[in-house]
Motif scaffolding. Structure first.
Motif, PDB file in Angstrom:
ATOM      1  N   ILE A  64      22.767  40.599 -76.966  1.00 36.77           N
ATOM      2  CA  ILE A  64      22.092  40.819 -78.030  1.00 36.77           C
ATOM      3  C   ILE A  64      22.555  41.258 -78.972  1.00 36.77           C
ATOM      4  CG2 ILE A  64      19.690  41.757 -79.059  1.00 36.77           C
ATOM      5  CD1 ILE A  64      18.483  41.263 -76.508  1.00 36.77           C
ATOM      6  N   ALA A  65      23.096  42.939 -77.999  1.00 37.01           N
ATOM      7  CA  ALA A  65      23.457  43.376 -79.112  1.00 37.01           C
ATOM      8  C   ALA A  65      25.178  43.135 -80.175  1.00 37.01           C
ATOM      9  CB  ALA A  65      24.487  44.894 -77.580  1.00 37.01           C
ATOM     10  N   GLY A  66      24.754  43.871 -81.650  1.00 36.03           N
ATOM     11  CA  GLY A  66      25.603  43.070 -82.547  1.00 36.03           C
ATOM     12  C   GLY A  66      25.146  42.231 -82.976  1.00 36.03           C
ATOM     13  N   ARG A 138      18.251  56.206 -87.108  1.00 33.55           N
ATOM     14  CA  ARG A 138      18.610  57.917 -87.276  1.00 33.55           C
ATOM     15  C   ARG A 138      19.365  58.211 -86.861  1.00 33.55           C
ATOM     16  NH1 ARG A 138      13.509  60.108 -83.378  1.00 33.55           N
ATOM     17  NH2 ARG A 138      13.670  58.964 -82.030  1.00 33.55           N
ATOM     18  N   ASN A 139      20.348  57.245 -85.641  1.00 30.83           N
ATOM     19  CA  ASN A 139      21.048  57.318 -85.488  1.00 30.83           C
ATOM     20  C   ASN A 139      22.150  56.061 -85.436  1.00 30.83           C
ATOM     21  OD1 ASN A 139      23.326  57.842 -83.615  1.00 30.83           O
ATOM     22  ND2 ASN A 139      22.055  57.653 -81.473  1.00 30.83           N
ATOM     23  N   ARG A 140      23.030  56.518 -86.475  1.00 32.87           N
ATOM     24  CA  ARG A 140      24.015  54.841 -86.378  1.00 32.87           C
ATOM     25  C   ARG A 140      24.735  54.294 -85.652  1.00 32.87           C
ATOM     26  NH1 ARG A 140      24.644  53.659 -92.312  1.00 32.87           N
ATOM     27  NH2 ARG A 140      26.142  52.827 -91.083  1.00 32.87           N
ATOM     28  N   ALA A 141      25.148  55.002 -84.547  1.00 40.32           N
ATOM     29  CA  ALA A 141      25.819  54.973 -82.961  1.00 40.32           C
ATOM     30  C   ALA A 141      25.267  54.033 -82.938  1.00 40.32           C
ATOM     31  CB  ALA A 141      25.992  56.346 -82.208  1.00 40.32           C
ATOM     32  N   ASN A 142      23.574  53.487 -83.260  1.00 41.20           N
ATOM     33  CA  ASN A 142      23.256  52.506 -81.924  1.00 41.20           C
ATOM     34  C   ASN A 142      23.415  51.019 -83.067  1.00 41.20           C
ATOM     35  OD1 ASN A 142      21.211  53.821 -81.003  1.00 41.20           O
ATOM     36  ND2 ASN A 142      19.712  54.002 -82.369  1.00 41.20           N
ATOM     37  N   LYS A 143      24.303  50.785 -84.077  1.00 45.32           N
ATOM     38  CA  LYS A 143      24.449  49.741 -84.695  1.00 45.32           C
ATOM     39  C   LYS A 143      24.850  48.353 -84.193  1.00 45.32           C
ATOM     40  CE  LYS A 143      26.498  48.233 -89.319  1.00 45.32           C
ATOM     41  NZ  LYS A 143      27.307  48.329 -91.033  1.00 45.32           N
ATOM     42  N   ASN A 144      25.688  49.036 -83.110  1.00 47.64           N
ATOM     43  CA  ASN A 144      26.432  47.277 -82.299  1.00 47.64           C
ATOM     44  C   ASN A 144      25.288  47.542 -81.203  1.00 47.64           C
ATOM     45  OD1 ASN A 144      27.809  46.519 -84.734  1.00 47.64           O
ATOM     46  ND2 ASN A 144      29.453  47.929 -84.228  1.00 47.64           N
ATOM     47  N   LYS A 145      24.627  48.022 -81.232  1.00 49.75           N
ATOM     48  CA  LYS A 145      23.935  48.335 -79.514  1.00 49.75           C
ATOM     49  C   LYS A 145      22.516  47.616 -80.367  1.00 49.75           C
ATOM     50  CE  LYS A 145      25.067  53.255 -78.602  1.00 49.75           C
ATOM     51  NZ  LYS A 145      24.850  54.330 -77.319  1.00 49.75           N
ATOM     52  N   ALA A 146      22.074  47.237 -78.877  1.00 49.88           N
ATOM     53  CA  ALA A 146      20.833  46.858 -78.510  1.00 49.88           C
ATOM     54  C   ALA A 146      19.899  47.738 -77.918  1.00 49.88           C
ATOM     55  CB  ALA A 146      20.745  45.251 -77.510  1.00 49.88           C
ATOM     56  N   VAL A 147      18.638  48.481 -79.180  1.00 51.83           N
ATOM     57  CA  VAL A 147      17.684  49.198 -78.904  1.00 51.83           C
ATOM     58  C   VAL A 147      16.942  48.689 -78.547  1.00 51.83           C
ATOM     59  CG1 VAL A 147      17.388  51.734 -79.271  1.00 51.83           C
ATOM     60  CG2 VAL A 147      19.211  50.524 -79.407  1.00 51.83           C
ATOM     61  N   GLY A 148      15.908  49.514 -77.751  1.00 52.39           N
ATOM     62  CA  GLY A 148      14.199  49.412 -77.521  1.00 52.39           C
ATOM     63  C   GLY A 148      13.668  50.162 -77.737  1.00 52.39           C
ATOM     64  N   LEU A 149      11.763  49.759 -78.094  1.00 53.22           N
ATOM     65  CA  LEU A 149      10.897  51.285 -78.991  1.00 53.22           C
ATOM     66  C   LEU A 149      10.033  50.812 -77.652  1.00 53.22           C
ATOM     67  CD1 LEU A 149       9.293  48.627 -81.605  1.00 53.22           C
ATOM     68  CD2 LEU A 149      11.714  50.199 -81.548  1.00 53.22           C
ATOM     69  N   THR A 150      10.124  52.313 -77.853  1.00 53.70           N
ATOM     70  CA  THR A 150       8.874  53.120 -76.359  1.00 53.70           C
ATOM     71  C   THR A 150       7.209  52.675 -77.134  1.00 53.70           C
ATOM     72  OG1 THR A 150       7.964  54.852 -78.274  1.00 53.70           O
ATOM     73  CG2 THR A 150       9.848  54.758 -76.796  1.00 53.70           C
ATOM     74  N   PRO A 151       7.302  52.277 -75.625  1.00 57.28           N
ATOM     75  CA  PRO A 151       5.325  51.617 -75.888  1.00 57.28           C
ATOM     76  C   PRO A 151       4.125  52.329 -77.333  1.00 57.28           C
ATOM     77  CG  PRO A 151       5.636  52.512 -73.334  1.00 57.28           C
ATOM     78  CD  PRO A 151       7.052  52.226 -74.354  1.00 57.28           C
ATOM     79  N   ARG A 152       4.328  53.232 -77.185  1.00 55.40           N
ATOM     80  CA  ARG A 152       3.798  54.304 -78.246  1.00 55.40           C
ATOM     81  C   ARG A 152       4.820  53.786 -79.542  1.00 55.40           C
ATOM     82  NH1 ARG A 152       3.283  60.587 -79.678  1.00 55.40           N
ATOM     83  NH2 ARG A 152       2.375  60.956 -81.235  1.00 55.40           N
ATOM     84  N   GLN A 153       5.732  53.786 -79.733  1.00 56.45           N
ATOM     85  CA  GLN A 153       6.714  52.283 -80.861  1.00 56.45           C
ATOM     86  C   GLN A 153       6.115  51.421 -81.556  1.00 56.45           C
ATOM     87  OE1 GLN A 153      10.795  54.003 -80.106  1.00 56.45           O
ATOM     88  NE2 GLN A 153      10.768  55.977 -81.274  1.00 56.45           N
ATOM     89  N   PHE A 154       6.105  51.060 -79.964  1.00 53.91           N
ATOM     90  CA  PHE A 154       5.738  49.240 -80.448  1.00 53.91           C
ATOM     91  C   PHE A 154       4.350  49.388 -80.661  1.00 53.91           C
ATOM     92  CE2 PHE A 154       3.852  46.015 -78.121  1.00 53.91           C
ATOM     93  CZ  PHE A 154       4.943  44.688 -78.563  1.00 53.91           C
ATOM     94  N   HIS A 155       3.518  50.386 -79.744  1.00 55.92           N
ATOM     95  CA  HIS A 155       1.449  50.288 -80.629  1.00 55.92           C
ATOM     96  C   HIS A 155       2.073  50.320 -81.909  1.00 55.92           C
ATOM     97  CE1 HIS A 155      -1.717  52.338 -80.735  1.00 55.92           C
ATOM     98  NE2 HIS A 155      -2.792  51.324 -80.241  1.00 55.92           N
ATOM     99  N   TYR A 156       2.881  51.280 -82.109  1.00 56.07           N
ATOM    100  CA  TYR A 156       2.458  51.685 -83.987  1.00 56.07           C
ATOM    101  C   TYR A 156       3.101  50.358 -84.759  1.00 56.07           C
ATOM    102  CZ  TYR A 156       3.251  53.276 -87.876  1.00 56.07           C
ATOM    103  OH  TYR A 156       3.569  53.503 -90.083  1.00 56.07           O
ATOM    104  N   ALA A 157       4.471  49.232 -83.961  1.00 57.13           N
ATOM    105  CA  ALA A 157       4.368  49.245 -84.536  1.00 57.13           C
ATOM    106  C   ALA A 157       4.010  47.402 -85.173  1.00 57.13           C
ATOM    107  CB  ALA A 157       6.175  48.630 -84.470  1.00 57.13           C
ATOM    108  N   PHE A 158       3.913  46.915 -83.442  1.00 56.30           N
ATOM    109  CA  PHE A 158       3.117  45.764 -84.162  1.00 56.30           C
ATOM    110  C   PHE A 158       1.574  45.244 -82.846  1.00 56.30           C
ATOM    111  CE2 PHE A 158       7.351  45.244 -83.228  1.00 56.30           C
ATOM    112  CZ  PHE A 158       7.685  44.026 -82.945  1.00 56.30           C
ATOM    113  N   THR A 159       0.735  47.201 -82.051  1.00 59.59           N
ATOM    114  CA  THR A 159      -0.216  46.407 -81.754  1.00 59.59           C
ATOM    115  C   THR A 159      -1.518  47.651 -82.398  1.00 59.59           C
ATOM    116  OG1 THR A 159       0.496  47.541 -79.761  1.00 59.59           O
ATOM    117  CG2 THR A 159      -0.009  45.347 -79.960  1.00 59.59           C
ATOM    118  N   ASN A 160      -1.148  47.884 -83.670  1.00 53.90           N
ATOM    119  CA  ASN A 160      -2.282  48.773 -83.749  1.00 53.90           C
ATOM    120  C   ASN A 160      -3.742  48.761 -84.444  1.00 53.90           C
ATOM    121  OD1 ASN A 160      -2.199  47.770 -86.929  1.00 53.90           O
ATOM    122  ND2 ASN A 160      -0.184  47.820 -86.257  1.00 53.90           N
ATOM    123  N   THR A 161      -3.878  47.395 -83.656  1.00 57.32           N
ATOM    124  CA  THR A 161      -5.792  47.298 -83.704  1.00 57.32           C
ATOM    125  C   THR A 161      -5.963  47.556 -82.197  1.00 57.32           C
ATOM    126  OG1 THR A 161      -5.643  44.873 -83.952  1.00 57.32           O
ATOM    127  CG2 THR A 161      -5.704  46.394 -85.560  1.00 57.32           C
TER     128      THR A 161
END
Length: 223
Positions: A64-66, A138-161
């Protein structure tokens, strides 16, 4: 007792479902069942590199990266052009932005963008979009990486109800690391002269030569 008439055949029998960032075709599993039961031929191809099961991609997200938006749109264009008839294109989040770019290329007979990520020219992005994306941006070094969300970040972005337990169950079943390059391209599209996240189509003037079953709205934030 009178026999029921069979369901009317859809004006187009083909539906293409396009998932968003941090997701896989598995996210459409119930939608596939519903549209198939309605008589549609349904496809839910993954983004380039998003093959195999969720668990495998979590262990090794290197495929997935890049990956960038241009490659993803071209990947779907090749797939759609091989179909026998014009299809309904439906996408969620970045999948919604991809649908708009595919319509801009003359593909599909209708498009549905659900909680779409903004395409180039949409100003300003909602604050919720910035907050969802900030862990990667917030970290430009992530640009060519595959980066996941934490459960807390996922809850805010996807499953907030949902409550935390239900959100965790969705996270465990569906979440994978996402290509940060896609997120960087989307976030900075208005400052980039290339067409990576550009569409000249309007969702209010998209072609509607066919209809689809009514669907419930989602609760995720645009990504």
């Amino acid at each position: 007792m009178k026999n029921r008439a069979p369901p009317a055949k859809p004006q187009t029998g083909t539906v293409v479902l396009i998932h968003g960032l941090w997701m896989t075709p598995r996210s459409w599993e119930q939608w596939i069942d519903r549209y198939t039961a309605s008589g549609h031929l349904v496809f839910a191809p993954g983004w380039p590199g998003v093959g195999g099961d969720v668990e495998k991609l979590r262990r090794d997200p290197s495929t997935i990266a890049g990956i960038g938006l241009g490659e993803i749109v071209e990947h779907y264009e090749r797939f759609i052009r091989r179909l026998d008839e014009p299809s309904i294109l439906m996408g969620h989040s970045f999948g919604g932005a991809i649908v708009q770019m595919l319509l801009d290329r003359g593909l599909g007979c209708a498009g549905v963008a659900i909680d779409s990520a903004p395409v180039k020219g949409v100003l300003p992005p909602p604050l919720s979009t910035h907050r969802s994306a900030w862990p990667l941006l917030r970290n430009r070094a992530n640009k060519n990486k595959a980066v996941g969300l934490t459960p807390r970040q996922f809850h805010y972005a996807f499953t907030n109800t949902l409550d935390s337990a239900a959100s965790q169950a969705v996270y465990d079943r569906h979440h994978i690391p996402g290509s940060a390059r896609v997120l960087f391209q989307g976030a900075f599209a208005n400052f980039n002269p290339t067409r990576s996240a550009e569409s000249t189509s309007s969702t209010t003037t998209a072609r509607h030569c066919c209809s689809s079953p009514e669907e419930p709205t989602t609760s995720s934030r645009p990504r």
